[in-house]
Scaffold this active site. Structure first.
Site, PDB file in Angstrom:
ATOM      1  N   GLU A 135       0.797  -1.227   0.000  1.00 19.46           N
ATOM      2  CA  GLU A 135       0.000   0.000   0.000  1.00 19.46           C
ATOM      3  C   GLU A 135       0.832   1.280   0.000  1.00 19.46           C
ATOM      4  O   GLU A 135       0.378   2.304  -0.508  1.00 19.46           O
ATOM      5  CB  GLU A 135      -0.998   0.004   1.161  1.00 19.46           C
ATOM      6  N   SER A 186      -7.739   5.352   8.527  1.00 18.27           N
ATOM      7  CA  SER A 186      -8.242   4.905   9.828  1.00 18.27           C
ATOM      8  C   SER A 186      -7.160   5.167  10.868  1.00 18.27           C
ATOM      9  O   SER A 186      -7.415   5.702  11.943  1.00 18.27           O
ATOM     10  CB  SER A 186      -8.574   3.416   9.801  1.00 18.27           C
ATOM     11  N   SER A 189       0.042   6.799   8.798  1.00 16.05           N
ATOM     12  CA  SER A 189       1.409   6.417   8.464  1.00 16.05           C
ATOM     13  C   SER A 189       2.157   7.645   7.996  1.00 16.05           C
ATOM     14  O   SER A 189       1.601   8.460   7.260  1.00 16.05           O
ATOM     15  CB  SER A 189       1.446   5.385   7.330  1.00 16.05           C
ATOM     16  N   ARG A 201       9.271   4.434   5.900  1.00 20.14           N
ATOM     17  CA  ARG A 201       8.187   4.766   6.818  1.00 20.14           C
ATOM     18  C   ARG A 201       8.852   5.200   8.112  1.00 20.14           C
ATOM     19  O   ARG A 201       9.560   4.421   8.738  1.00 20.14           O
ATOM     20  CB  ARG A 201       7.288   3.554   7.050  1.00 20.14           C
TER      21      ARG A 201
END
Ligand code: ADP
Length: 362
Positions: A135, A186, A189, A201
């Protein structure tokens, strides 16, 4: 197997924790010969998706986001942006079956946690294989593509330091690197992006869009995101939060903290009389401000750490949510003394699905 991805219909799907995002490519260069050979089911799916704007109980096509005249894998056409609640996946699959999807042997490029969770359902119910992608990879691919296709994709808020006066303005994002990318779905990140295939990340928080919506439903009895935002628009967090001036009687001058800053989110709600005088609107606004400021703070720390000055916010938490965007723009600008810039993108929650559709864009 490459051929499988090349046969129509072309979809990219991002099956998230709350919303499923579907990007559909409608070919606009179909030749008469092709038209004759085209399977009826394929034609009917195309008509159904492009002629309607609501599907089933929670499906919506965001017509204002449609991208025309795009070229993908040497075909010209339009991209359509559709979303529905992930809890409606069962209905989506029945509908897809009813529309004849099961007869078309197709592989759909999918991302998000649901690409794993629902893989068997897709195979069993509509004969579709999922080609799974990460993703965060697809998120960045989608952003870069949208920026090239749409010259007004990226914007910022002018006069961000004065929320009453701040206004949306186009931003030239053609030289994007390096930048911090904050995806508020939700959960949240945070990535540091150095180049098209070079990112990491760096952080995240579980206090995200899902938290805002969940707490808002609990505190106000509302039932939808739209309702929560509407309530928040009419409310005032200062009736709920404890401000610097509630504690100091004015500013905390020594460290430059003005009286109207929030010192403690929800800090007045331990008092019974304050509790009984707040409205649902105030509670919704305070929830929105709390979650947004926390995300802003973490994003700013990441930018500082990575020595980057552009912070791009995406994800569906920002949908129909100018309060959050203006607050984030303000937080970047104000707390960095103008060295950080908050940026936003028109296709906010759709980049993962878009990046997925582009996976075999050779
Ligand atoms: P995910 O991939 O985790 O589902 P999204 O980027 O789609 O993440 O964002 C989900 C968040 O977007 C929700 O938590 C909520 O705050 C917000 N949101 C915006 N529109 C809606 C909607 N119609 N229904 C539910 N949540 C919505």
């Amino acid at each position: 197997p490459e051929d499988e991805y090349l046969s129509m219909p072309w979809f990219g799907m991002d099956i998230g924790g709350t919303l499923t995002k579907l990007v559909y490519f409608e070919p606009k260069d179909i030749t008469p010969g092709e038209q004759d050979e085209e399977a009826e089911s394929l034609r009917s799916i195309r008509r159904y998706l492009t002629k309607n704007s609501a599907y089933g109980k929670t499906g919506h096509r965001d017509a204002h986001l449609q991208m025309d005249n795009v070229e993908i894998r040497k075909r010209k056409g339009s991209l359509h942006f559709i979303r529905f609640q992930t809890t409606d996946m069962g209905n989506f699959l029945s509908l897809a079956k009813q529309k004849g999807m099961a007869e078309l042997v197709t592989t759909v490029c999918a991302t998000g946690g649901g690409a794993f969770k629902f893989e068997n359902d897709f195979r069993e119910q509509v004969n579709m294989k999922l080609a799974k992608f990460d993703e965060l990879d697809t998120l960045i691919k989608g952003i870069l593509f949208a920026e090239i296709q749409n010259r007004t994709e990226c914007y910022y808020y002018e006069n961000a330091r004065d929320i009453m006066k701040s206004e949306k303005k186009a931003f030239d994002f053609s030289q994007p690197y390096p930048f911090i990318l904050v995806n508020v779905g939700s959960g949240v990140s945070i990535l540091a992006v150095y180049g098209p295939d070079n990112y990491k990340r760096v952080s995240g928080t579980s206090l995200g869009g899902g938290t805002f919506l969940g707490l808002c439903c609990l505190l106000t009895g509302c039932n939808t995101f739209e309702e929560a935002i509407q309530l928040a628009t009419k409310g005032d967090n200062r009736k709920v939060d404890k401000l610097v001036r509630d504690i100091y009687g004015g500013d905390y001058d020594r460290f430059g903290l003005t009286g109207d800053l929030v010192a403690s989110s929800f800090g007045q709600m331990h008092l019974k009389d304050k509790r009984s005088s707040v409205s649902r609107e105030d509670l919704a606004n305070a929830t929105l401000v709390t979650i947004t400021n926390n995300i802003g703070l973490i994003a700013r720390m990441c930018a500082l750490n990575e020595k980057m000055d552009k912070v791009v916010f995406v994800g569906n938490f920002l949908r129909v949510n100018p309060i959050a965007m203006k607050l984030l723009a303000y937080a970047m600008e104000f707390w960095s003394n103008g060295t950080l810039k908050g940026l936003f993108l028109e296709h906010e929650g759709y980049f993962g699905a878009l990046g997925c559709l582009l996976q075999f864009n050779g």
